[in-house]
Design a protein around this motif. Structure first.
Motif, PDB file in Angstrom:
ATOM      1  N   THR A 111       5.428   3.658  28.066  1.00 29.47           N
ATOM      2  CA  THR A 111       4.105   3.078  27.905  1.00 29.47           C
ATOM      3  C   THR A 111       3.773   2.292  29.166  1.00 29.47           C
ATOM      4  OG1 THR A 111       5.004   1.080  26.876  1.00 29.47           O
ATOM      5  CG2 THR A 111       4.415   2.899  25.413  1.00 29.47           C
ATOM      6  N   GLN A 112       2.528   1.979  29.355  1.00 25.03           N
ATOM      7  CA  GLN A 112       2.171   1.296  30.591  1.00 25.03           C
ATOM      8  C   GLN A 112       0.902   0.482  30.447  1.00 25.03           C
ATOM      9  OE1 GLN A 112       1.884   4.631  33.198  1.00 25.03           O
ATOM     10  NE2 GLN A 112      -0.204   5.115  32.657  1.00 25.03           N
ATOM     11  N   THR A 113       0.800  -0.489  31.311  1.00 26.41           N
ATOM     12  CA  THR A 113      -0.440  -1.245  31.481  1.00 26.41           C
ATOM     13  C   THR A 113      -0.708  -1.321  32.973  1.00 26.41           C
ATOM     14  OG1 THR A 113       0.780  -3.348  31.526  1.00 26.41           O
ATOM     15  CG2 THR A 113      -0.123  -2.643  29.403  1.00 26.41           C
ATOM     16  N   VAL A 114      -1.963  -1.231  33.342  1.00 31.30           N
ATOM     17  CA  VAL A 114      -2.362  -1.250  34.747  1.00 31.30           C
ATOM     18  C   VAL A 114      -3.305  -2.421  34.969  1.00 31.30           C
ATOM     19  CG1 VAL A 114      -3.476   0.011  36.617  1.00 31.30           C
ATOM     20  CG2 VAL A 114      -2.105   1.246  34.932  1.00 31.30           C
ATOM     21  N   SER A 115      -3.072  -3.160  36.040  1.00 33.08           N
ATOM     22  CA  SER A 115      -3.933  -4.302  36.340  1.00 33.08           C
ATOM     23  C   SER A 115      -3.971  -4.518  37.842  1.00 33.08           C
ATOM     24  CB  SER A 115      -3.419  -5.561  35.640  1.00 33.08           C
ATOM     25  OG  SER A 115      -2.089  -5.862  36.053  1.00 33.08           O
ATOM     26  N   ARG A 138       1.396  -1.382  38.092  1.00 27.85           N
ATOM     27  CA  ARG A 138       1.540  -0.412  37.002  1.00 27.85           C
ATOM     28  C   ARG A 138       2.847  -0.719  36.286  1.00 27.85           C
ATOM     29  NH1 ARG A 138       3.562   5.281  37.509  1.00 27.85           N
ATOM     30  NH2 ARG A 138       3.058   6.325  35.552  1.00 27.85           N
ATOM     31  N   ARG A 140       5.510  -0.465  33.307  1.00 30.90           N
ATOM     32  CA  ARG A 140       5.951   0.472  32.273  1.00 30.90           C
ATOM     33  C   ARG A 140       7.108  -0.106  31.483  1.00 30.90           C
ATOM     34  NH1 ARG A 140       5.504   1.938  37.477  1.00 30.90           N
ATOM     35  NH2 ARG A 140       6.937   3.685  37.661  1.00 30.90           N
ATOM     36  N   THR A 153       7.885  -2.127  37.024  1.00 25.70           N
ATOM     37  CA  THR A 153       6.520  -2.344  37.505  1.00 25.70           C
ATOM     38  C   THR A 153       6.429  -1.884  38.948  1.00 25.70           C
ATOM     39  OG1 THR A 153       6.221  -4.247  36.038  1.00 25.70           O
ATOM     40  CG2 THR A 153       4.681  -4.009  37.880  1.00 25.70           C
ATOM     41  N   PRO A 169      -4.558   3.697  32.514  1.00 19.28           N
ATOM     42  CA  PRO A 169      -3.587   3.037  31.624  1.00 19.28           C
ATOM     43  C   PRO A 169      -3.125   3.873  30.437  1.00 19.28           C
ATOM     44  CG  PRO A 169      -5.786   2.236  31.157  1.00 19.28           C
ATOM     45  CD  PRO A 169      -5.918   3.165  32.340  1.00 19.28           C
ATOM     46  N   THR A 170      -3.483   5.168  30.380  1.00 14.65           N
ATOM     47  CA  THR A 170      -3.044   6.014  29.264  1.00 14.65           C
ATOM     48  C   THR A 170      -1.529   6.010  29.162  1.00 14.65           C
ATOM     49  OG1 THR A 170      -4.955   7.446  29.608  1.00 14.65           O
ATOM     50  CG2 THR A 170      -3.144   8.333  28.291  1.00 14.65           C
ATOM     51  N   PRO A 171      -0.946   5.839  27.948  1.00 20.98           N
ATOM     52  CA  PRO A 171       0.516   5.840  27.816  1.00 20.98           C
ATOM     53  C   PRO A 171       1.127   7.136  28.336  1.00 20.98           C
ATOM     54  CG  PRO A 171      -0.491   5.025  25.814  1.00 20.98           C
ATOM     55  CD  PRO A 171      -1.604   5.552  26.664  1.00 20.98           C
TER      56      PRO A 171
END
Length: 264
Positions: A111-115, A138, A140, A153, A169-171
């Motif tokens: 999974t991931q988040t992007v900022s 990014r 994960r 990251t 940010p799509t998993p």
């Protein structure tokens, strides 16, 4: 002379390491050992806590103390970045590790988040940008089933990745071949890397994120990825549960003396 709790812990540790107690096997209840004359409740409790701190057992409410699963994932070295895996196929690095380990995987186990974040000293040095510069992060979290194995990251300069799948940010991986394929398609083919590893005590947040047992250390990874002309296209910081990976490297042994002779 070792205290009684240490002696008890050592006897159980020997049974675990020699295979007399297999992964998933329960240890006796504390009450049972007290009644068998192995020591007081405090003595047995200290022994079990020592085994847990050494990564040999886990203790959970309702399940007691059981021997930990010891089959670690292979964490490949050079081979996990083979261009044939991500450029020509779909084996991003964490999948390459699973394949090498003979373990099942699902792409959405990452999974991931992007900022966009301001580069601190570490990130700035890694990417070669001024401190305070805005970069993409990014982050994960990778799991095997429901158990986290590591967090990673990756940091990028905006001019390298803006508008690409890396900042989606799509998993799951960033499309077919993951982030390195995205960079390749954008004209930034990776050529060489530098990895630095060190072990440390986890933070409280990392214990919760990675679901670490008491006393387990983590292995922190710093990875710098370059193109052939030396441009840094990724700086990554990973935090790995120490007992969940066996780090494996296969490389040609250098001979700098012969290299110098060939250049003369």
């Amino acid at each position: 002379m070792a205290p009684k709790w240490r002696d008890l812990a050592d006897r159980f540790a020997e049974q675990i390491k020699t295979g007399h107690l297999l992964p998933g096997a329960p240890l006796p209840q504390i009450r049972e050992l007290v009644e068998a004359g192995e020591g007081s409740k405090e003595t047995v409790h200290k022994a079990y806590k020592a085994l847990e701190a050494e990564g040999l057992v886990t203790s959970t409410r309702g399940h007691g103390t059981v021997v930990r699963q010891r089959a670690a994932l292979k964490r490949l070295g050079i081979a996990r970045y083979d261009k044939a895996k991500w450029r020509d196929g779909e084996e991003v690095a964490f999948i390459a590790d699973r394949v090498a380990s003979g373990r099942a995987y699902k792409r959405n186990e990452q999974t991931q988040t992007v900022s966009r974040v301001e580069a601190d000293n570490l990130i700035a040095e890694g990417l070669g940008v001024p401190v305070g510069s805005e970069v993409y992060a990014r982050a994960r979290l990778v799991k095997e089933g429901t158990q986290p194995t590591h967090a990673l990251t990756s940091y990028y300069r905006p001019e390298h990745v803006a508008g690409t799948r890396i900042v989606d940010p799509t998993p799951g991986p960033a499309g077919r071949g993951g982030g390195y394929r995205v960079l390749y398609d954008a004209g930034y083919e990776i050529d060489h890397m530098r990895e630095a590893l060190f072990a440390r005590i986890p933070t409280a947040d990392e214990v919760q994120l990675l679901q670490l047992p008491a006393g387990e250390p983590v292995v922190e990874l710093h990875r710098t990825t370059y193109t052939a002309d030396g441009t840094v296209v990724e700086f990554a910081v990973g935090v790995h549960a120490a007992s969940r990976f066996a780090w494996e490297y296969d490389f040609k042994v250098p001979d700098s003396a012969q290299d110098r002779k060939g250049q003369e």
